[in-house]
Design a protein around this motif. Structure first.
Motif, PDB file in Angstrom:
ATOM      1  N   ASP A  90       0.810  -1.205   0.000  1.00 37.82           N
ATOM      2  CA  ASP A  90       0.000   0.000   0.000  1.00 37.82           C
ATOM      3  C   ASP A  90       0.850   1.266   0.000  1.00 37.82           C
ATOM      4  O   ASP A  90       0.324   2.367  -0.043  1.00 37.82           O
ATOM      5  CB  ASP A  90      -0.925   0.021   1.230  1.00 37.82           C
ATOM      6  N   ASP A  91       2.166   1.073   0.099  1.00 39.31           N
ATOM      7  CA  ASP A  91       3.054   2.227   0.151  1.00 39.31           C
ATOM      8  C   ASP A  91       3.315   2.720  -1.264  1.00 39.31           C
ATOM      9  O   ASP A  91       4.434   2.674  -1.771  1.00 39.31           O
ATOM     10  CB  ASP A  91       4.354   1.827   0.858  1.00 39.31           C
ATOM     11  N   ASP A  92       2.278   3.186  -1.946  1.00 40.68           N
ATOM     12  CA  ASP A  92       2.364   3.529  -3.353  1.00 40.68           C
ATOM     13  C   ASP A  92       2.633   5.016  -3.530  1.00 40.68           C
ATOM     14  O   ASP A  92       2.820   5.765  -2.570  1.00 40.68           O
ATOM     15  CB  ASP A  92       1.090   3.121  -4.101  1.00 40.68           C
ATOM     16  N   ALA A  93       2.668   5.449  -4.784  1.00 40.01           N
ATOM     17  CA  ALA A  93       3.017   6.839  -5.079  1.00 40.01           C
ATOM     18  C   ALA A  93       2.004   7.815  -4.492  1.00 40.01           C
ATOM     19  O   ALA A  93       2.381   8.913  -4.054  1.00 40.01           O
ATOM     20  CB  ALA A  93       3.111   7.016  -6.597  1.00 40.01           C
ATOM     21  N   LEU A  94       0.726   7.430  -4.478  1.00 37.49           N
ATOM     22  CA  LEU A  94      -0.295   8.326  -3.950  1.00 37.49           C
ATOM     23  C   LEU A  94      -0.082   8.601  -2.473  1.00 37.49           C
ATOM     24  O   LEU A  94      -0.116   9.747  -2.020  1.00 37.49           O
ATOM     25  CB  LEU A  94      -1.680   7.728  -4.188  1.00 37.49           C
ATOM     26  N   LEU A  95       0.151   7.544  -1.690  1.00 33.59           N
ATOM     27  CA  LEU A  95       0.369   7.733  -0.263  1.00 33.59           C
ATOM     28  C   LEU A  95       1.673   8.477   0.002  1.00 33.59           C
ATOM     29  O   LEU A  95       1.774   9.248   0.958  1.00 33.59           O
ATOM     30  CB  LEU A  95       0.372   6.376   0.449  1.00 33.59           C
ATOM     31  N   GLU A  96       2.668   8.250  -0.847  1.00 30.72           N
ATOM     32  CA  GLU A  96       3.915   9.000  -0.692  1.00 30.72           C
ATOM     33  C   GLU A  96       3.689  10.487  -0.940  1.00 30.72           C
ATOM     34  O   GLU A  96       4.259  11.344  -0.254  1.00 30.72           O
ATOM     35  CB  GLU A  96       4.971   8.456  -1.662  1.00 30.72           C
ATOM     36  N   THR A  97       2.818  10.793  -1.892  1.00 28.96           N
ATOM     37  CA  THR A  97       2.471  12.198  -2.136  1.00 28.96           C
ATOM     38  C   THR A  97       1.774  12.796  -0.920  1.00 28.96           C
ATOM     39  O   THR A  97       2.041  13.939  -0.530  1.00 28.96           O
ATOM     40  CB  THR A  97       1.553  12.317  -3.369  1.00 28.96           C
ATOM     41  N   LEU A  98       0.893  12.026  -0.297  1.00 30.73           N
ATOM     42  CA  LEU A  98       0.205  12.507   0.901  1.00 30.73           C
ATOM     43  C   LEU A  98       1.203  12.762   2.025  1.00 30.73           C
ATOM     44  O   LEU A  98       1.084  13.745   2.764  1.00 30.73           O
ATOM     45  CB  LEU A  98      -0.842  11.484   1.352  1.00 30.73           C
ATOM     46  N   ARG A  99       2.185  11.900   2.159  1.00 35.38           N
ATOM     47  CA  ARG A  99       3.206  12.094   3.189  1.00 35.38           C
ATOM     48  C   ARG A  99       3.982  13.389   2.955  1.00 35.38           C
ATOM     49  O   ARG A  99       4.265  14.145   3.879  1.00 35.38           O
ATOM     50  CB  ARG A  99       4.157  10.903   3.219  1.00 35.38           C
ATOM     51  N   LYS A 100       4.314  13.641   1.697  1.00 36.46           N
ATOM     52  CA  LYS A 100       5.060  14.856   1.378  1.00 36.46           C
ATOM     53  C   LYS A 100       4.209  16.101   1.632  1.00 36.46           C
ATOM     54  O   LYS A 100       4.714  17.113   2.146  1.00 36.46           O
ATOM     55  CB  LYS A 100       5.526  14.812  -0.072  1.00 36.46           C
ATOM     56  N   CYS A 101       2.928  16.018   1.285  1.00 36.42           N
ATOM     57  CA  CYS A 101       2.039  17.157   1.542  1.00 36.42           C
ATOM     58  C   CYS A 101       1.913  17.420   3.036  1.00 36.42           C
ATOM     59  O   CYS A 101       1.911  18.581   3.486  1.00 36.42           O
ATOM     60  CB  CYS A 101       0.656  16.890   0.946  1.00 36.42           C
TER      61      CYS A 101
END
Length: 298
Positions: free
Chosen positions: A14-25
């Protein structure tokens, strides 16, 4: 970065690009936006903390099919469904490696989950909250929040008042709705918007949420005559027109949730059986909005 909670362990897949974007935001918000807002007394909420994952909030009258929709959406039985009110709690349903349950105090005490702000509503609310972590869910990158069914008290008392539930229900719904990425408001044919609490929540707790609010007339496969459907749909529109200050009403999704065996309940003799394909299409539209929650968060 968005931290991983001691209660909620996300699966590696589940550690995909979308969740990584959320982490950065989230990191940008915590490092730059929040301090600037505090320093300049900006419009953002003081000490605002985003939830660990995007989430979908489900509201509705009791027996409107919220819990059944949750089970259908995640692909396994998580919530207990029934005709009578079966749950008086706000239940947060999260993906995880293994099944686990936590009570409300544990949920709001974990700073990583993002629900600590609910402590302001007192023990009356925290004692009526729960966290359910489940493995093998279809929803792997967002959460679902199931809510108590909305009802009217004997004598027509104001259910928004704290004494009716032990906490201020409308303010709690407002807290969840402000942070939710999608809000679903369920009605059923037997109670098409006639409870005072539902109309009060629409008026006071969901204002400003039009962009993410979706109204659902559920259990449409229960109608046996087109006349019954017309009366229920008309009653819902009439009640909504009293609290939605617009000439044109928002779209109302007319759908049904399959029975546990996967079959829709309408039989061959049902006058509306020929319209089941349309009900299924609208159900798919609602599911599409639900699974868009992570994208909306970005």
């Amino acid at each position: 970065a968005l931290r991983r909670s001691s209660l909620l362990k996300l699966q590696d897949r589940d550690d995909d690009a979308l969740l990584e974007t959320l982490r950065k935001c989230t990191a940008v918000y915590e490092k730059d936006v929040a301090p600037t807002n505090e320093k300049c007394h900006g419009p953002l909420e003081h000490a605002y903390q985003p939830t660990m994952l995007p989430y979908v909030l489900l509201l509705g009258n009791h027996s409107s099919g919220k819990s059944s929709f949750v089970n259908y959406c995640v692909g396994r039985e998580v919530q207990t469904a029934g005709v009578a009110p079966t749950d008086d709690s706000f239940t947060v349903i999260c993906p995880g490696d293994a099944d686990a349950d936590q009570d409300g105090p544990a949920l709001v005490s974990d700073p990583d989950l993002g629900f600590a702000g609910l402590r302001r509503f007192g023990p009356g609310l925290t004692q009526h909250m729960a966290l359910k972590i489940r493995s093998g869910l279809k929803a792997t990158n967002f959460m679902l929040v199931d809510s108590p069914g909305m009802i009217d008290a004997p004598g027509g008392n104001d259910l928004g008042a704290k004494q009716e539930r032990g906490y201020h229900f409308e303010n709690t719904v407002r807290w969840f709705a402000d942070r939710a990425d999608v809000v679903l408001l369920f009605f059923d044919p037997d109670k098409p918007g006639t409870t005072g609490e539902t109309l009060s929540v629409l008026t006071n707790a969901l204002t400003g949420c039009d962009h993410k609010l979706h109204i659902v007339l559920n259990k449409a496969d229960r109608f046996e005559r087109i006349h019954d459907f017309a009366r229920a749909y008309g009653a819902l529109c009439w009640n909504l027109s009293k609290v939605i200050p617009r000439k044109d009403l928002p779209r109302i999704y007319t759908m049904c949730v399959p029975a546990p065996n996967g079959d829709d309940r309408a039989g061959g003799d049902n006058a509306l059986a020929g319209g089941l394909d349309d009900l299924r299409r609208q159900r798919d539209d609602v599911l599409a909005e639900v699974f868009r929650a992570p994208t909306r968060r970005v």
